[in-house]
Design a protein around this motif. Sequence first.
Motif, mmCIF file in Angstrom:
data_model
loop_
_atom_site.group_PDB
_atom_site.id
_atom_site.type_symbol
_atom_site.label_atom_id
_atom_site.label_comp_id
_atom_site.label_asym_id
_atom_site.label_seq_id
_atom_site.Cartn_x
_atom_site.Cartn_y
_atom_site.Cartn_z
ATOM 1 N N ARG A 17 0.844 -1.194 0.000
ATOM 2 C CA ARG A 17 0.000 0.000 0.000
ATOM 3 C C ARG A 17 0.880 1.245 0.000
ATOM 4 N N ARG A 18 0.666 2.120 -0.959
ATOM 5 C CA ARG A 18 1.464 3.356 -1.085
ATOM 6 C C ARG A 18 0.608 4.531 -0.650
ATOM 7 N N ILE A 19 1.067 5.243 0.367
ATOM 8 C CA ILE A 19 0.324 6.374 0.935
ATOM 9 C C ILE A 19 1.038 7.661 0.548
ATOM 10 N N GLU A 20 0.303 8.576 -0.065
ATOM 11 C CA GLU A 20 0.885 9.819 -0.574
ATOM 12 C C GLU A 20 0.782 10.931 0.470
ATOM 13 N N ALA A 21 1.766 11.837 0.460
ATOM 14 C CA ALA A 21 1.768 12.991 1.361
ATOM 15 C C ALA A 21 2.678 14.058 0.765
ATOM 16 N N THR A 22 2.810 15.171 1.490
ATOM 17 C CA THR A 22 3.682 16.273 1.078
ATOM 18 C C THR A 22 4.556 16.672 2.253
ATOM 19 N N LEU A 23 5.831 16.841 2.009
ATOM 20 C CA LEU A 23 6.767 17.205 3.071
ATOM 21 C C LEU A 23 6.426 18.595 3.601
ATOM 22 N N ARG A 24 6.154 18.688 4.910
ATOM 23 C CA ARG A 24 5.777 19.977 5.524
ATOM 24 C C ARG A 24 6.998 20.783 5.933
ATOM 25 N N ALA A 25 8.008 20.146 6.483
ATOM 26 C CA ALA A 25 9.180 20.871 6.961
ATOM 27 C C ALA A 25 10.319 19.901 7.204
ATOM 28 N N VAL A 26 11.516 20.457 7.291
ATOM 29 C CA VAL A 26 12.701 19.717 7.713
ATOM 30 C C VAL A 26 13.241 20.427 8.952
ATOM 31 N N GLU A 27 13.357 19.699 10.048
ATOM 32 C CA GLU A 27 13.801 20.313 11.291
ATOM 33 C C GLU A 27 15.217 20.868 11.130
ATOM 34 N N PRO A 28 15.474 22.080 11.664
ATOM 35 C CA PRO A 28 16.794 22.696 11.474
ATOM 36 C C PRO A 28 17.910 22.011 12.248
ATOM 37 N N GLY A 29 17.569 21.347 13.336
ATOM 38 C CA GLY A 29 18.569 20.646 14.131
ATOM 39 C C GLY A 29 18.478 19.147 13.929
ATOM 40 N N ASP A 30 19.576 18.455 14.201
ATOM 41 C CA ASP A 30 19.565 17.008 14.009
ATOM 42 C C ASP A 30 18.738 16.331 15.102
ATOM 43 N N THR A 31 18.527 15.050 14.940
ATOM 44 C CA THR A 31 17.615 14.315 15.819
ATOM 45 C C THR A 31 18.110 14.191 17.245
ATOM 46 N N THR A 32 19.402 14.411 17.470
ATOM 47 C CA THR A 32 19.945 14.289 18.827
ATOM 48 C C THR A 32 20.100 15.640 19.511
ATOM 49 N N LEU A 33 19.617 16.705 18.892
ATOM 50 C CA LEU A 33 19.860 18.044 19.430
ATOM 51 C C LEU A 33 19.258 18.218 20.814
ATOM 52 N N ALA A 34 18.078 17.666 21.047
ATOM 53 C CA ALA A 34 17.412 17.837 22.338
ATOM 54 C C ALA A 34 18.202 17.189 23.469
ATOM 55 N N ASP A 35 18.965 16.141 23.158
ATOM 56 C CA ASP A 35 19.734 15.442 24.186
ATOM 57 C C ASP A 35 21.221 15.763 24.127
ATOM 58 N N ALA A 36 21.597 16.741 23.293
ATOM 59 C CA ALA A 36 23.017 16.985 23.052
ATOM 60 C C ALA A 36 23.608 18.059 23.949
ATOM 61 N N THR A 37 22.871 18.499 24.974
ATOM 62 C CA THR A 37 23.405 19.500 25.880
ATOM 63 C C THR A 37 23.692 18.879 27.238
ATOM 64 N N THR A 38 24.690 19.384 27.887
ATOM 65 C CA THR A 38 25.049 18.895 29.210
ATOM 66 C C THR A 38 24.236 19.621 30.259
ATOM 67 N N ALA A 39 24.451 19.283 31.513
ATOM 68 C CA ALA A 39 23.711 19.909 32.608
ATOM 69 C C ALA A 39 23.980 21.396 32.689
#
Length: 405
Positions: A254-276
């Motif tokens: 099954r092929r489901i069609e859509a349209t790309l809404r956005a590309v996040e400016p930061g990589d996927t680890t950005l939220a966890d990439a900061t220290t205390a």
Amino acid sequence: MKQWMRPGRLALTVAGLGVAALVVKAVWFSPPPPPQVTSAAVERGDLEVSVLATGTINAFKLVSVGARATGEVKRLAVALGDKVKEGQLIAEIDALTQQNELRDAEASLRSAEALLTARRATLAQADLAAKRQRELASGDAGARADLETAEATLNTARADVESQQAIVAQARIKVDTARLNLGYAKVLAPMDGTVVAIVTEQGQTVNAAQTAPTIIKLARLDTMTIKARISEADVPRVKAGMPVHFSLLGDPDRRIEATLRAVEPGDTTLADATTATGSSTSGSSATASAIYYNGIFDVPNPDGTLRINMTAQATIVLAQAKATLSIPVAALGAREGKSDRYKVRVVGAEGRLEDRQVRIGLNNRVRAQVLEGLKEGEKVVTAEAAPLGAGAGASGEEHHPPPGR
């Protein structure tokens, strides 16, 4: 008898020589066989250049519905999978403490209002006394000290009334706060949605003094949001608005069609990439693993087929051509400089090979679009077999033509 046999022997000799001549010609003078090649036809069809990404399906909106009152959950009014409307009752918390606080606040308000009434009566009395002293003073019938005392008493009464009015206002605020806290004992749905998780069961005690405890998780499932992980090597070519199609692991056809809404400016680890301390991690740890960026797109889910945390095999279409000619990329030969022209070998009549120049458009590394130079149905060489005897020099053998050739 001997004369008759001589012509027969001669005929046999001539025939033998003819057969020998044919064998020699077939072995040494026949044309070489056509080369052994692997070929593929020029085909017409749809072609697209795309980026592959693996994504996770999430609810378009997911809310943790929490309790703002402390106490035992007396009643849980919903079950897992229920569809609820905004304002619908989710749970009831034991509200005895909140009811007592409200009654205490209302009692304090009534006491403050009664005292305000008394203060106003005292003010009225002081006002009358001050007026009498003024009248007496105007006719030189009263003492100046009495007038001053009456004026001071009047001012004190006015201040007492203003102070008590402030106390009454504070008491009303406490009543409103207590009534609001009592309302928190009823947990209501903040939006329309589906109950996707029950976090707190009926009978449990929740403590809202430290943090708001979650009762349920409510999600909008009529539209789903997919976050697809795009490699850093591909992300420069990906833009919002590009077409996307994806399939599910459980329904790959099954092929489901859509349209790309956005590309996040930061990589996927950005939220966890900061220290205390708020600083980023070291570069060595950041480069230890591959970098991905989330491409976000939404898709309607009217039948509820898509579920939270499903895996989506997504394809982001960078460019596409409909009903176009294409050939396997393996058929492309040398490129002419930096142009879009390549050399290919075409299988002609009787298996003969001919070199031809073609102009190439889209290339998805599997098939290449042919803009000119080939016709549908023609065959192009994708691989050639090594000629017989190749590498004989390495084994010490040599091949020579027959004598007289």
